[in-house]
Write an enzyme that holds these catalytic residues in place. Structure first.
Site, mmCIF file in Angstrom:
data_model
loop_
_atom_site.group_PDB
_atom_site.id
_atom_site.type_symbol
_atom_site.label_atom_id
_atom_site.label_comp_id
_atom_site.label_asym_id
_atom_site.label_seq_id
_atom_site.Cartn_x
_atom_site.Cartn_y
_atom_site.Cartn_z
ATOM 1 N N HIS A 44 10.735 -8.161 -22.425
ATOM 2 C CA HIS A 44 11.477 -9.240 -22.739
ATOM 3 C C HIS A 44 13.000 -8.860 -22.525
ATOM 4 C CE1 HIS A 44 11.480 -13.304 -24.170
ATOM 5 N NE2 HIS A 44 12.062 -13.039 -25.311
ATOM 6 N N HIS A 87 6.954 -15.265 -32.893
ATOM 7 C CA HIS A 87 8.064 -14.336 -32.861
ATOM 8 C C HIS A 87 7.820 -13.244 -34.029
ATOM 9 C CE1 HIS A 87 9.638 -17.845 -30.591
ATOM 10 N NE2 HIS A 87 10.480 -16.884 -29.651
ATOM 11 N N HIS A 144 18.044 -9.660 -24.585
ATOM 12 C CA HIS A 144 17.526 -11.315 -24.535
ATOM 13 C C HIS A 144 18.647 -12.117 -24.196
ATOM 14 C CE1 HIS A 144 15.916 -14.893 -26.638
ATOM 15 N NE2 HIS A 144 14.965 -14.042 -26.741
ATOM 16 N N ASP A 200 7.133 -12.626 -29.599
ATOM 17 C CA ASP A 200 8.472 -12.159 -28.576
ATOM 18 C C ASP A 200 9.584 -11.679 -29.667
ATOM 19 O OD1 ASP A 200 7.148 -13.349 -26.608
ATOM 20 O OD2 ASP A 200 9.075 -14.692 -26.083
#
Length: 278
Positions: A150, A244, A154, A99
């Site tokens: 995503h 991540h 964020h 991510d």
């Protein structure tokens, strides 16, 4: 990988070559609910907000112009009530996901390790990070990885109204298509914080919602060995692993994957990606 290899997909796109698939068809189909899915926790998963990518590097690609064919309308999907947490299918299958990227300092190292072991993964990217690192998405496409949405910045989606959520998702899908070659078919809510609007909008845009089974907690920077232990202890058929490649110092993640990836392969796991819808 050399610079000219990173440009392979963009050259093909600009030359009007045959369209490339974002991911191969050897991956497992994700569970469609029922026994293969579990409810998400009431509280959103912890984690840092994705940082804006560093200054663009010298080999940054530019967005495609409007010379190509118009974008096709996304395939609308059934609206889910909860995200997909596991994959179905026989055998010792797992999915690796990353991510918050792409990031020029960490994503290339992760891609190098995946390439070394001939493994494909999923990258849930933030639009603001894609802007200055489009060549990394082109590389992901060339190497068979799946790119998911995503959001752009964020944010915590549960704190936004419907129009704001739509803007976050649509703008990210647009920049992914420009860099990757096609629109994303998967979406992950930042912090794991889902709401009805996110499920509905994602389905309208042709994206399935995916969460995870095992959180490596690499966003806490707990140390390389702690990350390795989380993955190795959590490994099981159907597991989706969360890591991540941006949002902070990800050097521990880069080192950890070099340890736990060969361990999973030696243990008989098949690391796969979702089958592409046609």
């Amino acid at each position: 990988m050399q610079k000219d290899q990173l440009f392979t997909r963009r050259r093909m796109l600009l030359a009007g070559g045959a369209a490339l698939g974002a991911a191969g068809t050897a991956g497992a189909v994700l569970a469609a609910g029922g026994a293969d899915t579990a409810r998400t926790a009431a509280a959103p998963a912890a984690g840092p907000r994705a940082r804006r990518a560093l200054a663009p590097n010298a080999f940054r690609l530019q967005p495609l112009t409007g010379d190509g064919p118009p974008r096709a309308a996304p395939r609308k999907l059934k609206v889910r009530q909860e995200p997909i947490l596991r994959i179905s299918g026989r055998g010792r299958r797992m999915v690796l996901t990353f991510d918050d990227g792409p990031h020029p300092d960490y994503t290339p190292d992760i891609l190098d390790t995946l390439a070394e072991y001939d493994v494909r993964a999923m990258f849930f990217v933030c639009g603001e990070c894609v802007v200055d690192n489009k060549e990394l998405l082109a590389r992901m496409a060339d190497e068979g990885h799946v790119v998911g949405n995503h959001t752009w910045t964020h944010p915590l989606l549960t704190s936004l109204d419907r129009d704001e959520i739509r803007d976050e998702m649509e703008s990210t899908s647009d920049v992914i298509e420009d860099a990757y070659g096609e629109r994303p078919q998967w979406f992950r809510a930042p912090y794991g914080a889902w709401n009805r609007a996110a499920f509905q909008l994602g389905a309208d845009m042709g994206m399935e919602p995916m969460a995870w089974t095992v959180d490596t907690t690499d966003w806490m920077e707990p140390g390389t060995s702690a990350i390795v232990d989380r993955v190795e202890e959590g490994a099981a058929p159907g597991v989706v692993v969360l890591s991540h490649d941006a949002g902070g110092d990800r050097s521990q993640t880069v080192r950890a994957i070099r340890e736990w990836l060969p361990y999973l392969l030696d243990s008989g796991y098949h690391l796969t990606v979702p089958r592409r819808r046609v």
